[in-house]
Scaffold this motif. Sequence first.
Motif, mmCIF file in Angstrom:
data_model
loop_
_atom_site.group_PDB
_atom_site.id
_atom_site.type_symbol
_atom_site.label_atom_id
_atom_site.label_comp_id
_atom_site.label_asym_id
_atom_site.label_seq_id
_atom_site.Cartn_x
_atom_site.Cartn_y
_atom_site.Cartn_z
ATOM 1 N N GLY A 1 23.426 30.062 44.279
ATOM 2 C CA GLY A 1 22.862 29.481 43.073
ATOM 3 C C GLY A 1 23.558 29.985 41.824
ATOM 4 O O GLY A 1 24.339 30.936 41.860
ATOM 5 N N GLU A 2 23.236 29.341 40.705
ATOM 6 C CA GLU A 2 23.814 29.717 39.414
ATOM 7 C C GLU A 2 22.818 30.551 38.624
ATOM 8 O O GLU A 2 21.640 30.201 38.534
ATOM 9 N N ASP B 1 27.233 33.210 35.961
ATOM 10 C CA ASP B 1 27.778 33.594 37.266
ATOM 11 C C ASP B 1 27.076 32.801 38.365
ATOM 12 O O ASP B 1 26.018 32.218 38.160
ATOM 13 N N HIS B 2 27.672 32.824 39.546
ATOM 14 C CA HIS B 2 27.023 32.310 40.735
ATOM 15 C C HIS B 2 26.693 33.511 41.610
ATOM 16 O O HIS B 2 27.417 34.514 41.597
ATOM 17 N N ALA B 3 25.587 33.392 42.359
ATOM 18 C CA ALA B 3 25.130 34.523 43.153
ATOM 19 C C ALA B 3 24.651 34.066 44.522
ATOM 20 O O ALA B 3 24.276 32.909 44.710
ATOM 21 N N ILE B 4 24.650 35.001 45.452
ATOM 22 C CA ILE B 4 24.125 34.776 46.795
ATOM 23 C C ILE B 4 22.803 35.530 46.879
ATOM 24 O O ILE B 4 22.745 36.726 46.584
ATOM 25 N N VAL B 5 21.738 34.799 47.265
ATOM 26 C CA VAL B 5 20.402 35.385 47.337
ATOM 27 C C VAL B 5 19.713 34.991 48.638
ATOM 28 O O VAL B 5 20.068 33.987 49.260
ATOM 29 N N GLU B 6 18.737 35.771 49.021
ATOM 30 C CA GLU B 6 17.910 35.473 50.194
ATOM 31 C C GLU B 6 16.661 34.754 49.704
ATOM 32 O O GLU B 6 15.966 35.244 48.817
ATOM 33 N N THR B 7 16.387 33.570 50.277
ATOM 34 C CA THR B 7 15.191 32.809 49.912
ATOM 35 C C THR B 7 14.353 32.568 51.163
ATOM 36 O O THR B 7 14.755 32.941 52.267
ATOM 37 N N ALA B 8 13.237 31.901 50.988
ATOM 38 C CA ALA B 8 12.382 31.556 52.131
ATOM 39 C C ALA B 8 13.130 30.620 53.088
ATOM 40 O O ALA B 8 12.840 30.596 54.283
#
Length: 139
Positions: A42-43, A29-36
């Motif tokens: 990302g995958e 899957d592809h996902a939406i994430v919070e990063t610095a």
Amino acid sequence: MPTVVGIRFKKAGKIYYFDPALSSVTQGDHAIVETARGVEYGEVVVGPREVSDSEVVSPLKPVLRKATDEDAQKVEENIVREKEAFNICLRKITNHDLPMRLIDVEFTFDVNKIIFYFTAEGRIDFRELVKDLAAVFRT
């Protein structure tokens, strides 16, 4: 032991762990994430699994949500914008007569940040270049 998913942002990039939380993401899957760096797309390359506390960088950030088709479309649009930004930056580097080589341009998923990668033989004062780029891209 926390449950994590491994997400990669570039084809051969490093895998980062995130808390799958309430999302139902699985490998592939592809996902939406919070990063610095901000919100990123990302995958999921490592499906949900338990890992030891020593393998996790605290605090473990959650997966915001599974990516949609609209998100994939936005990533494609960002790739086109990155190519345009690359050409604009090349012209600005030439205008400022800076001894640097532009390598890559990257937009964050939410387009709140643009990252310009370059190399140079030594230190370079590129503050005026940054001002020009900020004026053009308003970010």
